[in-house]
Design an enzyme around this catalytic site. Structure first.
Site, PDB file in Angstrom:
ATOM      1  CB  CYS A 120      -2.949   5.185   3.903  1.00  7.71           C
ATOM      2  SG  CYS A 120      -3.805   4.349   4.965  1.00  7.71           S
TER       3      CYS A 120
ATOM      4  CD  GLU B 251      -2.354   1.308   2.686  1.00  7.42           C
ATOM      5  OE1 GLU B 251      -2.490   2.536   3.021  1.00  7.42           O
ATOM      6  OE2 GLU B 251      -2.830   0.318   3.170  1.00  7.42           O
TER       7      GLU B 251
END
Length: 518
Positions: free
Chosen positions: A287, A250
């Site tokens: 994120c 990620e």
């Protein structure tokens, strides 16, 4: 876990914490990989109850030691205690969720196509398939989640649940937290009667330990949460191996928020308040931080922007997770400040060093579609307000948008219904499409998707949050014309574990009768 070498630093003060840590040597990395490889077959074949117990015992140990875990994490990250306690609850919830997944057994995706010797022109064979673990998995602890995406976080929980031994590379910003959590994992492995190599923790302040892990021939997959540069470096290392392995990384996301005119007219102030709370949460170090917001030009948009500016100017600076992250954030702000097409709309009070001052910027659709660099991630409490005039501008934006974890759309039911094609454009670029809420806060459950097309992740077909995360660390294997007695229990006629299976196209838990096998 050997001490002596580099120390954790208290972000709020810059003070080095006592008891330094040493980076693992090449021999220690090799030994950890060998110890993880040795028990792989044993652990992969361990009863579901054993793996569920391991995960459940680790969750219970974290709950029992919550005060000490949170206190150490607070000193190493400067995150507020309430946020860390919430993160710890999420961590133990993930562990217990995967314990339930293992017990249920449906994740195996067991499928059976029974034989039909009389089929013409060719006889049909008996074929049975299911998911099996890959082997030792290297997990890289994340900087921004010292618990939920680190030693006992989602990558570790899902990899262990699938039957893979795990080697964690601790993030150097919170080694003490990592060591404490790892001690509970080691104890849980022992209590479950599993070999010690089922779990290991390695330290390293630089890149050498990570490179050695990804390049080790006994490591079979990688889980990573971090920067785009870091994720792409690991992908390159894994691809250059004689036998390449998957890297589930990620990496980067700006999580655009699109405010449609109807929603702006009906709830502009509330949307501005929610956006401000979202992009400044945890000092913007998430994120799913909304780094870009598209707002229609006009009086309502002006009022929205002014409210956002007022809120941002009143936002006190917060300590960043580390000096390196603080420096990277300041570099990102300077990049925007130096760009001729962007104006600084508001800035909160800043303290310098590793403090993160909230910032709002403004520009136009023309500017961001002409220069995609303006849509790069700025990891911190910053968001870019982009003015648009109509749907054509939104289509242009969707065309230049890279892959994202999320996109958020605020709109009334009627205007959302009329924009189906536009929503489809954004859906093609993201892993999660959010309506009339905000992207920060990722629910841990069966339906969640926390992934997205590159560069949000290295593999947009997967998720790192939710029960589907287990699929990353598995592969499929089929058995053709295999004697029932040597099949895995989940694929035998009697279905002794009672799991759901796809038998000749029908989902069922019913055992196969002898007559069913032609």
């Amino acid at each position: 876990m050997i001490r002596g070498g580099f120390a954790a630093v208290e972000p709020a003060t810059g003070r080095s914490l006592p008891a330094p840590f040493a980076a693992a040597t090449p021999d220690e990395v090799d030994a950890a990989a060998a110890r993880a490889h040795e028990p792989f077959v044993h652990y992969a074949a361990a009863p579901a109850a054993t793996r569920a117990r391991l995960l459940g015992d680790l969750a219970a140990a974290l709950d029992a030691s919550a005060d000490s875990v949170v206190e150490r994490a607070r000193s190493e990250t400067a995150l507020p205690e309430p946020q860390l306690r919430a993160e710890l609850r999420r961590t133990t919830q993930q562990l217990r969720l995967f314990a339930a997944v293992v017990t249920d057994g449906a994740w195996r995706d067991a499928r059976i196509d029974t034989a039909d010797p009389a089929r013409q022109p060719l006889a049909k064979p008996d074929v049975r398939s299911w998911r099996v673990p890959l082997g030792p998995v290297a997990v890289f602890g994340a900087s921004n989640f010292p618990l939920a995406f680190s030693v006992a976080g989602g990558d570790t929980a899902s990899a262990l649940a699938a039957g893979n031994p795990v080697i964690v590379k601790a993030h150097p910003a919170h080694p003490g937290t990592s060591e404490l959590v790892a001690s509970f994992a080691v104890d849980a492995v022992e209590r479950a009667g599993l070999p010690a190599g089922t779990f290991a923790l390695l330290f390293g302040a630089g890149y050498e330990v990570g490179r050695a892990l990804v390049g080790h021939p006994l490591v079979r997959a990688v889980g990573f949460t971090g920067s785009r540069a870091g994720g792409e470096a690991l992908r390159s290392l894994a691809a250059m191996r004689p036998e390449p392995i998957p890297v589930f990384a990620e990496m980067s996301s700006i999580n655009p928020v699109i405010v449609l005119p109807g929603a702006l007219a009906e709830a502009g102030p509330a949307i501005a308040d929610g956006l401000h709370a979202s992009f400044t949460l945890r000092t913007g170090q998430l994120c799913t931080n909304p780094g870009v917001v598209l707002v229609p030009e006009g009086p309502a948009g002006d009022a929205f922007a002014q409210r956002l500016v007022t809120l941002t100017r009143a936002t006190p600076a917060g300590a960043m997770l580390s000096a390196n992250i603080g420096a990277a954030y300041e570099a990102g702000l300077r990049r925007l400040l130096d760009h001729g097409a962007i104006l600084a709309a508001a800035g909160g009070e800043g303290r310098g060093g590793s403090s993160g001052r909230a910032m709002v910027w403004q520009t136009t659709i023309t500017a961001v579609t002409a220069d995609r660099a303006l849509l790069g991630e700025v990891f911190g409490p910053s968001t870019l307000l982009v003015w648009y005039r109509g749907d054509d501008d939104l289509y242009r934006f969707a065309e230049v948008l890279e892959g994202q974890l999320t996109a958020t759309v605020h709109g009334s039911p009627g205007e959302l219904h009329r924009r189906g094609p536009l929503l489809a454009r954004f859906a093609a670029k993201v892993g999660r499409l959010v309506f009339n809420q905000f992207p920060t806060g990722v629910e841990v459950g069966d339906a969640m998707v926390h992934g997205g097309p590159f560069p949000a992740t290295s593999d947009g077909r997967t998720t790192s949050v939710g029960t589907r995360a287990i699929e990353r660390f598995t592969r499929l294997i089929a058995y053709q014309n295999c004697p029932d007695a040597i099949l895995p229990e989940e694929l035998r006629d009697a279905n002794p574990r009672g799991i759901e299976r796809l038998v000749d196209g029908v989902r069922t838990k019913t055992p196969l009768l002898r007559g069913d096998r032609q």
